[in-house]
Structure formats: structure tokens, C-alpha cells
Scaffold this motif. Structure first.
Motif, PDB file in Angstrom:
ATOM      1  N   ARG A 108       0.892  -1.169   0.000  1.00  0.00           N
ATOM      2  CA  ARG A 108       0.000   0.000   0.000  1.00  0.00           C
ATOM      3  C   ARG A 108       0.923   1.210   0.000  1.00  0.00           C
ATOM      4  O   ARG A 108       1.755   1.365   0.904  1.00  0.00           O
ATOM      5  CB  ARG A 108      -0.896   0.008   1.236  1.00  0.00           C
ATOM      6  CG  ARG A 108      -1.918   1.109   1.211  1.00  0.00           C
ATOM      7  CD  ARG A 108      -2.932   0.920   2.332  1.00  0.00           C
ATOM      8  NE  ARG A 108      -4.077   1.770   2.140  1.00  0.00           N
ATOM      9  CZ  ARG A 108      -4.199   2.977   2.671  1.00  0.00           C
ATOM     10  NH1 ARG A 108      -3.245   3.480   3.416  1.00  0.00           N
ATOM     11  NH2 ARG A 108      -5.284   3.691   2.445  1.00  0.00           N
ATOM     12  N   VAL A 109       0.800   2.039  -1.023  1.00  0.00           N
ATOM     13  CA  VAL A 109       1.738   3.134  -1.238  1.00  0.00           C
ATOM     14  C   VAL A 109       1.001   4.462  -1.289  1.00  0.00           C
ATOM     15  O   VAL A 109       0.109   4.645  -2.115  1.00  0.00           O
ATOM     16  CB  VAL A 109       2.516   2.925  -2.562  1.00  0.00           C
ATOM     17  CG1 VAL A 109       3.545   4.025  -2.767  1.00  0.00           C
ATOM     18  CG2 VAL A 109       3.157   1.550  -2.610  1.00  0.00           C
ATOM     19  N   ASP A 110       1.372   5.373  -0.408  1.00  0.00           N
ATOM     20  CA  ASP A 110       0.858   6.740  -0.445  1.00  0.00           C
ATOM     21  C   ASP A 110       1.870   7.589  -1.204  1.00  0.00           C
ATOM     22  O   ASP A 110       3.046   7.657  -0.813  1.00  0.00           O
ATOM     23  CB  ASP A 110       0.684   7.308   0.965  1.00  0.00           C
ATOM     24  CG  ASP A 110      -0.405   6.604   1.748  1.00  0.00           C
ATOM     25  OD1 ASP A 110      -1.333   6.049   1.135  1.00  0.00           O
ATOM     26  OD2 ASP A 110      -0.322   6.600   2.987  1.00  0.00           O
ATOM     27  N   ALA A 111       1.428   8.203  -2.291  1.00  0.00           N
ATOM     28  CA  ALA A 111       2.305   9.042  -3.108  1.00  0.00           C
ATOM     29  C   ALA A 111       1.740  10.453  -3.164  1.00  0.00           C
ATOM     30  O   ALA A 111       0.519  10.643  -3.211  1.00  0.00           O
ATOM     31  CB  ALA A 111       2.438   8.474  -4.517  1.00  0.00           C
ATOM     32  N   ALA A 112       2.638  11.421  -3.161  1.00  0.00           N
ATOM     33  CA  ALA A 112       2.245  12.826  -3.241  1.00  0.00           C
ATOM     34  C   ALA A 112       2.757  13.411  -4.547  1.00  0.00           C
ATOM     35  O   ALA A 112       3.836  13.067  -5.022  1.00  0.00           O
ATOM     36  CB  ALA A 112       2.818  13.605  -2.065  1.00  0.00           C
ATOM     37  N   CYS A 113       1.979  14.300  -5.115  1.00  0.00           N
ATOM     38  CA  CYS A 113       2.385  15.035  -6.308  1.00  0.00           C
ATOM     39  C   CYS A 113       3.038  16.340  -5.849  1.00  0.00           C
ATOM     40  O   CYS A 113       2.502  17.036  -4.982  1.00  0.00           O
ATOM     41  CB  CYS A 113       1.172  15.315  -7.187  1.00  0.00           C
ATOM     42  SG  CYS A 113       1.598  16.094  -8.761  1.00  0.00           S
TER      43      CYS A 113
END
Length: 141
Positions: A108-113
Motif C-alpha cells: 500500500r503506497v501513499d504518493a504525493a504530487c
């Protein structure tokens, strides 16, 4: 989200002395799949950085190891977008061994722009956001 999984082969460089994939290499396989997913969606990262001044960074990753991947296994990684926001998204990834379909690991990966020039949170390109939303709608059908 990915209709077809992204496939990768396990090589010596990915394994420990026993021929089992070293735990840190799972991160590399999951990262490669997310990069390939962006390309398959029509949004390679270099043009997105140069044209839109946007890039993605991982804020958090949780990996669950289920079974070992081994030398010469072919891996299939599926990607779903669990949450989509204006400047971030959460991926749900599943890694299986091709052939026996054994689940090997999940992430489960939380990515930010971010704005590439400032490394500050920024809205993702609207055309990418729309493409993700359209894919999510197709997946629900």
C-alpha cells in the motif's frame, strides 16, 4: 487499475545467497510497476516533470510479505488506485508468481504530487487525474 499486470523476471542481482529475493528488492519491483503504470497511462515521468513541472514521491509504503519470490521467477504486479485526491493518491499493489499465481507480497503506497522546481505539494496534471478516474470507472463495470 491495471488491466494487465506488469511482469518482471527475478535475476541474481535481486536475490540473497539462497536464491530468494532480498526484502529490499520488493520495493524496486513495486516502484518499477508504478513507473510502468504511469507510462502505460500515457504519462511518462520525464515529460511530466519537464512539461508540467510535476513529479511523484512516496510518502509511505507498507509491504506485507506472504511467500518468497525466487531466482528466475516471473513476477506479475497488479496496481489499483485506492484513493485519488488532487495532489496525492494511494496505490494498492499485489505481486504474484506467474504460473502458480501464488501471492508473494502486497504493498500500500501513499504518493504525493509535487511541483518539481520547489518540491512542494501541487495538484497533479488534470489530464492524468481524468485518465485515472476514467480507468476507475471502467474497473467498476
Amino acid at each position: 487499475m491495471s488491466d494487465q499486470p506488469f511482469r518482471y523476471r527475478v535475476y541474481w542481482e535481486d536475490t540473497d545467497a539462497g536464491g530468494v529475493v532480498y526484502h529490499a528488492r520488493y520495493l524496486a519491483f513495486f516502484e518499477r510497476a508504478r513507473s510502468d503504470w504511469l507510462m502505460a497511462m500515457g504519462f511518462p515521468q520525464v515529460p511530466m516533470r519537464e512539461r508540467d513541472n510535476r513529479l511523484f514521491v512516496v510518502r509511505r509504503i507498507d509491504i506485507r510479505f506472504v511467500a518468497p519470490a525466487r531466482l528466475e521467477d516471473e513476477l506479475a504486479i497488479r496496481i489499483d488506485v485506492e484513493h485519488l485526491r488532487s495532489a496525492s493518491l494511494t496505490f494498492d499493489q499485489h505481486m504474484h508468481r506467474v504460473g502458480d499465481e501464488q501471492l508473494l507480497a502486497t504493498a500500500r503506497v501513499d504518493a504525493a504530487c509535487l511541483a518539481a522546481d520547489r518540491f512542494a505539494p501541487a495538484r497533479m496534471p488534470e489530464d492524468l487525474r481524468t485518465a485515472i478516474q476514467q480507468q476507475q470507472q471502467r474497473d467498476k463495470q
